[in-house]
Design an enzyme around this catalytic site. Structure first.
Site, PDB file in Angstrom:
ATOM      1  N   HIS A  44      -5.190 -10.737  23.791  1.00 49.77           N
ATOM      2  CA  HIS A  44      -3.793 -11.036  23.479  1.00 49.77           C
ATOM      3  C   HIS A  44      -3.266  -9.845  22.675  1.00 49.77           C
ATOM      4  O   HIS A  44      -4.044  -9.065  22.112  1.00 49.77           O
ATOM      5  CB  HIS A  44      -3.689 -12.368  22.725  1.00 49.77           C
ATOM      6  N   ARG A  58      -1.474 -19.451  34.068  1.00 49.01           N
ATOM      7  CA  ARG A  58      -2.149 -20.449  33.229  1.00 49.01           C
ATOM      8  C   ARG A  58      -1.966 -20.105  31.740  1.00 49.01           C
ATOM      9  O   ARG A  58      -1.233 -20.794  31.022  1.00 49.01           O
ATOM     10  CB  ARG A  58      -3.645 -20.545  33.621  1.00 49.01           C
ATOM     11  N   ASP A  59      -2.573 -19.028  31.296  1.00 48.23           N
ATOM     12  CA  ASP A  59      -2.524 -18.712  29.864  1.00 48.23           C
ATOM     13  C   ASP A  59      -1.081 -18.454  29.431  1.00 48.23           C
ATOM     14  O   ASP A  59      -0.682 -18.802  28.312  1.00 48.23           O
ATOM     15  CB  ASP A  59      -3.392 -17.481  29.569  1.00 48.23           C
ATOM     16  N   HIS A 100     -10.492 -10.167  27.358  1.00 48.35           N
ATOM     17  CA  HIS A 100      -9.284 -11.013  27.437  1.00 48.35           C
ATOM     18  C   HIS A 100      -8.545 -10.806  26.122  1.00 48.35           C
ATOM     19  O   HIS A 100      -8.870 -11.418  25.107  1.00 48.35           O
ATOM     20  CB  HIS A 100      -9.750 -12.469  27.628  1.00 48.35           C
ATOM     21  N   ASN A 142      -1.014 -12.623  26.436  1.00 51.60           N
ATOM     22  CA  ASN A 142      -1.997 -11.601  26.793  1.00 51.60           C
ATOM     23  C   ASN A 142      -1.268 -10.272  26.973  1.00 51.60           C
ATOM     24  O   ASN A 142      -0.062 -10.241  27.203  1.00 51.60           O
ATOM     25  CB  ASN A 142      -2.656 -11.936  28.139  1.00 51.60           C
ATOM     26  N   CYS A 193      -0.595 -18.998  22.374  1.00 52.26           N
ATOM     27  CA  CYS A 193      -1.644 -20.008  22.427  1.00 52.26           C
ATOM     28  C   CYS A 193      -1.151 -21.228  21.673  1.00 52.26           C
ATOM     29  O   CYS A 193      -0.768 -21.118  20.506  1.00 52.26           O
ATOM     30  CB  CYS A 193      -2.949 -19.496  21.813  1.00 52.26           C
TER      31      CYS A 193
HETATM   32  P1  HMG Z   1      -9.954 -35.709  23.187  1.00 52.24           P
HETATM   33  O1  HMG Z   1      -8.681 -36.319  22.718  1.00 52.24           O
HETATM   34  O2  HMG Z   1     -10.992 -35.402  22.173  1.00 52.24           O
HETATM   35  O3  HMG Z   1     -10.712 -36.470  24.347  1.00 52.24           O
HETATM   36  O4  HMG Z   1      -9.571 -34.365  23.953  1.00 52.24           O
HETATM   37  P2  HMG Z   1     -10.524 -37.836  25.048  1.00 52.24           P
HETATM   38  O5  HMG Z   1     -11.686 -37.915  25.972  1.00 52.24           O
HETATM   39  O6  HMG Z   1     -10.317 -38.920  24.026  1.00 52.24           O
HETATM   40  O7  HMG Z   1      -9.185 -37.679  25.916  1.00 52.24           O
HETATM   41  C1  HMG Z   1      -7.883 -37.827  25.426  1.00 52.24           C
HETATM   42  C2  HMG Z   1      -6.960 -38.258  26.542  1.00 52.24           C
HETATM   43  O8  HMG Z   1      -6.907 -37.245  27.540  1.00 52.24           O
HETATM   44  C3  HMG Z   1      -7.457 -39.520  27.268  1.00 52.24           C
HETATM   45  O9  HMG Z   1      -6.294 -40.181  27.751  1.00 52.24           O
HETATM   46  C4  HMG Z   1      -8.224 -38.970  28.426  1.00 52.24           C
HETATM   47  O10 HMG Z   1      -8.294 -39.857  29.511  1.00 52.24           O
HETATM   48  C5  HMG Z   1      -7.439 -37.735  28.785  1.00 52.24           C
HETATM   49  P3  HMG Z   1      -5.842 -41.605  27.127  1.00 52.24           P
HETATM   50  O11 HMG Z   1      -7.016 -42.489  27.291  1.00 52.24           O
HETATM   51  O12 HMG Z   1      -5.533 -41.290  25.671  1.00 52.24           O
HETATM   52  O13 HMG Z   1      -4.643 -41.957  27.932  1.00 52.24           O
HETATM   53  N1  HMG Z   1      -8.245 -36.663  29.376  1.00 52.24           N
HETATM   54  C6  HMG Z   1      -7.871 -35.961  30.451  1.00 52.24           C
HETATM   55  N2  HMG Z   1      -6.790 -36.016  31.245  1.00 52.24           N
HETATM   56  C7  HMG Z   1      -6.741 -35.145  32.270  1.00 52.24           C
HETATM   57  N3  HMG Z   1      -7.698 -34.208  32.520  1.00 52.24           N
HETATM   58  C8  HMG Z   1      -8.787 -34.114  31.727  1.00 52.24           C
HETATM   59  C9  HMG Z   1      -8.901 -35.023  30.646  1.00 52.24           C
HETATM   60  N4  HMG Z   1      -9.837 -35.187  29.701  1.00 52.24           N
HETATM   61  C10 HMG Z   1      -9.420 -36.201  28.922  1.00 52.24           C
HETATM   62  N5  HMG Z   1      -9.707 -33.199  31.968  1.00 52.24           N
HETATM   63  C11 HMG Z   1      -9.988 -32.573  25.496  1.00 52.24           C
HETATM   64  C12 HMG Z   1     -10.569 -33.483  24.431  1.00 52.24           C
HETATM   65  C13 HMG Z   1     -10.985 -31.460  25.761  1.00 52.24           C
HETATM   66  C14 HMG Z   1      -9.721 -33.383  26.754  1.00 52.24           C
HETATM   67  C15 HMG Z   1      -8.649 -31.997  24.954  1.00 52.24           C
HETATM   68  O14 HMG Z   1      -8.891 -31.454  23.701  1.00 52.24           O
HETATM   69  C16 HMG Z   1      -8.043 -30.951  25.852  1.00 52.24           C
HETATM   70  O15 HMG Z   1      -7.658 -31.253  26.979  1.00 52.24           O
HETATM   71  N6  HMG Z   1      -7.936 -29.715  25.361  1.00 52.24           N
HETATM   72  C17 HMG Z   1      -7.412 -28.630  26.165  1.00 52.24           C
HETATM   73  C18 HMG Z   1      -6.839 -27.604  25.274  1.00 52.24           C
HETATM   74  C19 HMG Z   1      -6.332 -26.448  26.100  1.00 52.24           C
HETATM   75  O16 HMG Z   1      -6.132 -26.532  27.302  1.00 52.24           O
HETATM   76  N7  HMG Z   1      -6.079 -25.318  25.393  1.00 52.24           N
HETATM   77  C20 HMG Z   1      -5.567 -24.133  26.022  1.00 52.24           C
HETATM   78  C21 HMG Z   1      -6.552 -23.482  26.934  1.00 52.24           C
HETATM   79  S1  HMG Z   1      -7.790 -22.536  26.093  1.00 52.24           S
HETATM   80  C22 HMG Z   1      -7.076 -20.997  25.882  1.00 52.24           C
HETATM   81  O17 HMG Z   1      -5.913 -20.827  26.169  1.00 52.24           O
HETATM   82  C23 HMG Z   1      -7.949 -19.894  25.400  1.00 52.24           C
HETATM   83  C24 HMG Z   1      -8.287 -18.871  26.488  1.00 52.24           C
HETATM   84  O18 HMG Z   1      -7.103 -18.302  27.024  1.00 52.24           O
HETATM   85  C25 HMG Z   1      -9.139 -17.764  25.894  1.00 52.24           C
HETATM   86  C26 HMG Z   1      -8.505 -17.199  24.606  1.00 52.24           C
HETATM   87  O19 HMG Z   1      -7.463 -16.557  24.655  1.00 52.24           O
HETATM   88  O20 HMG Z   1      -9.113 -17.468  23.573  1.00 52.24           O
HETATM   89  C27 HMG Z   1      -9.072 -19.504  27.625  1.00 52.24           C
HETATM   90 MG    MG Z   2      -5.978 -16.648  26.132  1.00 50.24          MG
END
Ligand code: HMG
Ligand code: MG
Length: 310
Positions: free
Chosen positions: A212, A18-19, A210, A252, A243
């Protein structure tokens, strides 16, 4: 600093599928993701972060989460986790039989906006029904606190901000909480300070590190966290990742390097290092990416030497 001796056993959560893979530019075929997870399962991990149910517009690489979860060969006792930013994501993860869902917030306002397009307070409001639904369905819930040791936009992140998000996640009923150094800027002293503070508000044995490895500090940070009695660490096979919302951040810490450290310290992991090295070699070759695990590369070279000399 906690006066603990180092833990006798740790849980390593493999987050590479995933990450790690979320950050690849070219789409990694579903079958490759499945083979990677299956190899990691066979290596003995008790917890693998396998998929994200996020907007495919935001992270296209994770768009096949349902197919990945459907295709893997699950091992009884292994927890397969999935990221869920909202209820829609939760529904996807539930249908895909995720054993654990991950809500992911940040200790930095700026990063929260960039990563999930809302403030920290709004994210907690959004996570509340997700947490409730997880509890109602008997699914484990983990909270991940990004930028706990520094933020690419805001710079320094006060320890109190980390404690605040940990408390909010605790109130949502998280089973486990990750202290995440998203951009790998933290050093051992800050790791001690942060864990000393967060262990006052959440159980030490349910906190994870966690890290990186952008600045090459991750193993030192793990050691510092071990000294704080932390016994859950995240790592990414072959050091996959970065990221998408933190430019320049590397993956990571490599799982092979963490396992080599734990083996040297006599800390039990239940994971077969040789099989992880092979999985790291498989994924690096398959997606044409450099393997950045130092231990992985050294062990592969040793194997090749042994074959050449035989
Ligand atoms: P948004 O644009 O504010 O929200 O995104 P929205 O509700 O307007 O949704 C936008 C579009 O996405 C819409 O589609 C929704 O239907 C769709 P459209 O109408 O434009 O065709 N949508 C979805 N589709 C599938 N599954 C869903 C979903 N939700 C909405 N669940 C939102 C807000 C949170 C959805 C967006 O910002 C997002 O998906 N962000 C994810 C970012 C991400 O995955 N980042 C990486 C992971 S975090 C990480 O790596 C850190 C970690 O490792 C720890 C660390 O190291 O710090 C965990
Ligand atoms: Mg991470």
């Amino acid at each position: 600093m906690a006066a603990n001796t180092l833990p006798g056993a740790v849980k390593i959560v493999e987050v590479g599928p995933r990450d790690g893979l979320q950050n690849e530019k070219d789409f990694v075929p579903t079958a490759v993701k499945i083979e990677l997870i299956d190899r990691l399962t066979q290596a003995g991990f008790a917890n693998i972060e396998a998929a994200s149910f996020v907007s495919p517009k935001w992270v296209p690489q994770m768009a096949d989460g349902a197919q990945v979860m459907d295709g893997i060969a699950r091992r009884t006792g292994t927890i397969y986790s999935a990221l869920t930013p909202n209820l829609r994501g939760f529904e996807g993860a539930l249908a895909a039989r995720a054993d654990e869902i991950v809500i992911f917030g940040a200790a930095s306002e700026a990063f929260s906006q960039k990563n999930i397009n809302c403030s920290i307070a709004e994210s907690i409001e959004r996570f509340a029904p997700v947490a409730e639904a997880a509890k109602a369905n008997g699914v484990r819930i983990r909270g991940s606190v990004s930028c706990a040791l520094g933020c690419p936009y805001q710079g320094d992140v006060p320890v109190e901000s980390v404690v605040d998000v940990v408390q909010r996640f605790a109130a949502l009923g998280c089973d486990e909480i990750d202290i995440a150094d998203t951009i790998g800027v933290g050093t051992a002293k800050r790791v001690h300070e942060v864990f000393e503070a967060v262990t006052k508000v959440f159980a030490r044995e349910r906190l994870s590190g966690h890290f990186h490895d952008t600045y090459g500090q991750a193993l030192a940070n793990i050691y510092a966290a071990l000294e704080e009695g932390i016994a859950i660490f995240h790592a990414s096979v072959a050091g996959l990742g970065g990221c998408p919302y933190a430019k320049g951040a590397t993956g990571n810490v490599a799982t092979e390097d963490v396992l080599y450290l734990m083996n040297g310290l006599g800390i039990h992991t239940g994971i077969d290092l040789d099989q992880v090295v092979a999985a790291g070699d498989f994924i690096s070759r398959t997606i044409g990416r450099a393997n950045v695990s130092r231990a992985g590369k050294a062990l592969l070279a040793k194997q090749q030497n042994a074959i050449a000399c035989a």
